[in-house]
Design a protein around this motif. Structure first.
Motif, PDB file in Angstrom:
ATOM      1  N   ARG A   7       0.836  -1.201   0.000  1.00  0.00           N
ATOM      2  CA  ARG A   7       0.000   0.000   0.000  1.00  0.00           C
ATOM      3  C   ARG A   7       0.874   1.255   0.000  1.00  0.00           C
ATOM      4  O   ARG A   7       0.604   2.207  -0.746  1.00  0.00           O
ATOM      5  CB  ARG A   7      -0.914   0.006   1.225  1.00  0.00           C
ATOM      6  CG  ARG A   7      -1.992   1.078   1.189  1.00  0.00           C
ATOM      7  CD  ARG A   7      -2.872   1.012   2.436  1.00  0.00           C
ATOM      8  NE  ARG A   7      -2.175   1.548   3.581  1.00  0.00           N
ATOM      9  CZ  ARG A   7      -2.147   2.841   3.908  1.00  0.00           C
ATOM     10  NH1 ARG A   7      -2.789   3.719   3.155  1.00  0.00           N
ATOM     11  NH2 ARG A   7      -1.504   3.252   4.974  1.00  0.00           N
ATOM     12  N   GLN A   8       1.910   1.237   0.830  1.00  0.00           N
ATOM     13  CA  GLN A   8       2.812   2.393   0.878  1.00  0.00           C
ATOM     14  C   GLN A   8       3.541   2.569  -0.453  1.00  0.00           C
ATOM     15  O   GLN A   8       3.757   3.695  -0.902  1.00  0.00           O
ATOM     16  CB  GLN A   8       3.823   2.225   2.023  1.00  0.00           C
ATOM     17  CG  GLN A   8       3.206   2.311   3.410  1.00  0.00           C
ATOM     18  CD  GLN A   8       2.565   3.657   3.688  1.00  0.00           C
ATOM     19  OE1 GLN A   8       3.006   4.688   3.183  1.00  0.00           O
ATOM     20  NE2 GLN A   8       1.494   3.655   4.468  1.00  0.00           N
ATOM     21  N   ASN A   9       3.929   1.444  -1.063  1.00  0.00           N
ATOM     22  CA  ASN A   9       4.587   1.528  -2.377  1.00  0.00           C
ATOM     23  C   ASN A   9       3.644   2.128  -3.417  1.00  0.00           C
ATOM     24  O   ASN A   9       4.059   2.932  -4.265  1.00  0.00           O
ATOM     25  CB  ASN A   9       5.056   0.151  -2.822  1.00  0.00           C
ATOM     26  CG  ASN A   9       6.255  -0.336  -2.037  1.00  0.00           C
ATOM     27  OD1 ASN A   9       7.005   0.467  -1.465  1.00  0.00           O
ATOM     28  ND2 ASN A   9       6.455  -1.646  -1.984  1.00  0.00           N
ATOM     29  N   LEU A  10       2.369   1.719  -3.353  1.00  0.00           N
ATOM     30  CA  LEU A  10       1.377   2.271  -4.291  1.00  0.00           C
ATOM     31  C   LEU A  10       1.161   3.762  -4.054  1.00  0.00           C
ATOM     32  O   LEU A  10       1.020   4.537  -5.005  1.00  0.00           O
ATOM     33  CB  LEU A  10       0.054   1.517  -4.150  1.00  0.00           C
ATOM     34  CG  LEU A  10      -0.009   0.124  -4.778  1.00  0.00           C
ATOM     35  CD1 LEU A  10      -1.321  -0.565  -4.401  1.00  0.00           C
ATOM     36  CD2 LEU A  10       0.123   0.205  -6.292  1.00  0.00           C
ATOM     37  N   ILE A  11       1.130   4.145  -2.785  1.00  0.00           N
ATOM     38  CA  ILE A  11       0.962   5.576  -2.467  1.00  0.00           C
ATOM     39  C   ILE A  11       2.132   6.374  -3.024  1.00  0.00           C
ATOM     40  O   ILE A  11       1.945   7.436  -3.632  1.00  0.00           O
ATOM     41  CB  ILE A  11       0.848   5.774  -0.939  1.00  0.00           C
ATOM     42  CG1 ILE A  11      -0.489   5.230  -0.440  1.00  0.00           C
ATOM     43  CG2 ILE A  11       0.993   7.252  -0.574  1.00  0.00           C
ATOM     44  CD1 ILE A  11      -0.641   5.235   1.071  1.00  0.00           C
ATOM     45  N   THR A  50       1.933   9.083  -5.921  1.00  0.00           N
ATOM     46  CA  THR A  50       2.417  10.458  -5.704  1.00  0.00           C
ATOM     47  C   THR A  50       3.359  10.880  -6.824  1.00  0.00           C
ATOM     48  O   THR A  50       3.251  11.992  -7.361  1.00  0.00           O
ATOM     49  CB  THR A  50       3.134  10.556  -4.345  1.00  0.00           C
ATOM     50  OG1 THR A  50       2.215  10.220  -3.297  1.00  0.00           O
ATOM     51  CG2 THR A  50       3.662  11.971  -4.115  1.00  0.00           C
ATOM     52  N   ARG A  51       4.276   9.958  -7.179  1.00  0.00           N
ATOM     53  CA  ARG A  51       5.204  10.277  -8.273  1.00  0.00           C
ATOM     54  C   ARG A  51       4.454  10.481  -9.585  1.00  0.00           C
ATOM     55  O   ARG A  51       4.764  11.398 -10.358  1.00  0.00           O
ATOM     56  CB  ARG A  51       6.237   9.152  -8.428  1.00  0.00           C
ATOM     57  CG  ARG A  51       7.244   9.066  -7.288  1.00  0.00           C
ATOM     58  CD  ARG A  51       8.414   8.168  -7.650  1.00  0.00           C
ATOM     59  NE  ARG A  51       7.994   6.796  -7.872  1.00  0.00           N
ATOM     60  CZ  ARG A  51       7.937   5.868  -6.926  1.00  0.00           C
ATOM     61  NH1 ARG A  51       8.270   6.181  -5.672  1.00  0.00           N
ATOM     62  NH2 ARG A  51       7.558   4.632  -7.201  1.00  0.00           N
ATOM     63  N   LEU A  52       3.462   9.619  -9.828  1.00  0.00           N
ATOM     64  CA  LEU A  52       2.674   9.739 -11.062  1.00  0.00           C
ATOM     65  C   LEU A  52       1.885  11.050 -11.084  1.00  0.00           C
ATOM     66  O   LEU A  52       1.826  11.726 -12.122  1.00  0.00           O
ATOM     67  CB  LEU A  52       1.713   8.552 -11.176  1.00  0.00           C
ATOM     68  CG  LEU A  52       0.824   8.509 -12.430  1.00  0.00           C
ATOM     69  CD1 LEU A  52       1.680   8.463 -13.685  1.00  0.00           C
ATOM     70  CD2 LEU A  52      -0.118   7.312 -12.373  1.00  0.00           C
ATOM     71  N   THR A  53       1.301  11.409  -9.934  1.00  0.00           N
ATOM     72  CA  THR A  53       0.548  12.668  -9.864  1.00  0.00           C
ATOM     73  C   THR A  53       1.452  13.863 -10.128  1.00  0.00           C
ATOM     74  O   THR A  53       1.079  14.792 -10.858  1.00  0.00           O
ATOM     75  CB  THR A  53      -0.120  12.800  -8.476  1.00  0.00           C
ATOM     76  OG1 THR A  53      -1.021  11.707  -8.288  1.00  0.00           O
ATOM     77  CG2 THR A  53      -0.896  14.109  -8.376  1.00  0.00           C
ATOM     78  N   LEU A  54       2.648  13.839  -9.540  1.00  0.00           N
ATOM     79  CA  LEU A  54       3.598  14.930  -9.778  1.00  0.00           C
ATOM     80  C   LEU A  54       3.981  15.006 -11.252  1.00  0.00           C
ATOM     81  O   LEU A  54       4.093  16.098 -11.819  1.00  0.00           O
ATOM     82  CB  LEU A  54       4.853  14.729  -8.914  1.00  0.00           C
ATOM     83  CG  LEU A  54       4.666  14.910  -7.399  1.00  0.00           C
ATOM     84  CD1 LEU A  54       5.935  14.504  -6.657  1.00  0.00           C
ATOM     85  CD2 LEU A  54       4.289  16.350  -7.075  1.00  0.00           C
ATOM     86  N   MET A  55       4.166  13.828 -11.849  1.00  0.00           N
ATOM     87  CA  MET A  55       4.532  13.799 -13.258  1.00  0.00           C
ATOM     88  C   MET A  55       3.391  14.341 -14.128  1.00  0.00           C
ATOM     89  O   MET A  55       3.627  15.162 -15.027  1.00  0.00           O
ATOM     90  CB  MET A  55       4.857  12.361 -13.677  1.00  0.00           C
ATOM     91  CG  MET A  55       5.283  12.223 -15.141  1.00  0.00           C
ATOM     92  SD  MET A  55       5.671  10.513 -15.560  1.00  0.00           S
ATOM     93  CE  MET A  55       4.041   9.770 -15.500  1.00  0.00           C
TER      94      MET A  55
END
Length: 377
Positions: free
Chosen positions: A177-181, A185-190
């Motif tokens: 779950r933490q890895n997905l978060i 987050t990285r995808l959202t920033l991108m």
């Protein structure tokens, strides 16, 4: 008060002799019995019962500790490791049921067996229902005792193993779950970075309206929050607002920056930008109708908008929000062909055409936000 057998035969013995057993006798016992010696706490107010069970079980290789009542048992359990508690139900002071409840609450990895007479069978059944592994009926036989203890210890080991596996699984799930978060987050920033780059690409061709899309996004965000949109939906609404004019990238710069009124042919070119924006965005896999919102942001409630003349419920709510935010920002801000009209006149425009061009609920929320100072220029 702790009884003399527990004081002399248990506490001192456990702190000294048991330590010697662990260090010295464990290999021999393990060799003899095939497993590490198990610690059994026998709780009964009758000394004869305690001694009988102790004799039977120590011959089977178990390490037995006697306790005369629930209070003695509680004190011992708080300080020493125990694998299984064998307890009578009827005892002076706290009952065996109360002791069982304490063990399940405070020491959930310890197994329990209760001792009872035939007349107490209903109580024994209740004990089973709240966690005891089994019960011994008085008078009991050696085989009954040995089989019940072995079965209880086996069940205890299964429960511990299951608990261990569940905890490991929970840790694995939490790690994933933490890895997905983090990945999200990285995808959202991108994605946000790409959105900003696309917005700048449009505004670089139209310096007079630089910042327009961002201001529209800010207005739309306030409206969405006031309409109780989820955080996720507000984020997507802001993305759509930030690039709602992406289609203008195909409009000639001289038209975009023309200081006078546009001709009909020039206006027709401008009116193509929602479709162009849709064509740019429609192939993007997105958990939100981004392309559709951009496509519809110039539609009007009465069907007088473009490019498809949609009406009322045919228009996506988020596109209705963009329509209001877009008009409000455009009127309140400077344009090549006129000075800024100001927020008051812009508010009057959307209020006057509420229900005709603009969604009534969106207009009401927007005006409330203006009046409360949440939207200002």
């Amino acid at each position: 008060m702790i009884s003399e057998p527990l004081q002399k035969g248990v506490t001192d013995m456990y702190s000294m002799d048991h330590a010697q057993f662990d260090a010295k006798d464990a290999p021999e016992t393990k060799k003899k019995y095939g497993v590490a010696r198990k610690n059994l706490l026998i709780v009964d107010d009758e000394e004869s019962i305690r001694n009988l069970l102790k004799r039977i079980l120590e011959k089977e290789g178990y390490h037995c500790i006697p306790a005369a009542d629930a209070e003695e048992a509680s004190i011992f359990l708080a300080e020493h490791p125990v694998d299984l508690v064998i307890s009578d139900i009827q005892m002076p002071g706290r009952s065996g049921i109360q002791l069982l409840e304490e063990i399940r609450r405070e020491h959930p990895t310890i197994g329990t067996i209760i001792i009872t007479g035939n007349r107490d069978k209903e109580i024994a059944d209740m004990a089973i229902s709240i966690g005891a592994y089994g019960y011994l009926l008085k008078p009991f036989q050696k085989d009954q005792v040995v089989v019940s203890v072995k079965d209880a210890l086996r069940r205890r080991m299964i429960e511990i193993q299951n608990r261990f596996e569940v905890e490991n699984l929970e840790h694995d799930i939490e790690d994933k779950r933490q890895n997905l978060i983090r990945a999200n987050t990285r995808l959202t920033l991108m994605v946000n970075g790409i959105i900003r780059a696309m917005a700048k690409a449009v505004e670089s061709r139209d310096p007079y309206t630089a910042g327009h899309q961002q201001r529209v996004a800010d207005i739309a965000t306030v409206i969405g929050a006031r309409m109780n949109f989820t955080e996720e939906r507000i984020m997507y609404l802001k993305m759509a607002a930030s690039i709602h004019d992406i289609g203008k990238i195909s409009v000639p710069a001289e038209i975009l920056s023309k200081p006078g009124r546009l001709s009909q042919s020039e206006m027709n070119i401008i009116r193509e930008h929602p479709l162009t924006g849709y064509e740019i965005l429609k192939e993007v896999e997105f958990p939100y109708p981004l392309a559709e919102i951009v496509y519809q942001h110039h539609e009007r409630m009465d069907g007088s908008g473009y490019p498809n003349g949609l009406t009322g419920e045919q228009i996506h709510l988020d596109a209705k929000i963009l329509a209001v935010a877009d008009v409000l920002e455009a009127m309140a801000s400077h344009r090549p062909y006129r000075a800024a009209l100001g927020i008051a006149i812009a508010r009057e425009e959307i209020q006057k055409n509420k229900g005709r061009f603009y969604d009534p609920d969106v207009v009401d929320v927007c005006c409330q936000a203006i009046d409360n100072g949440e939207i200002a220029f």
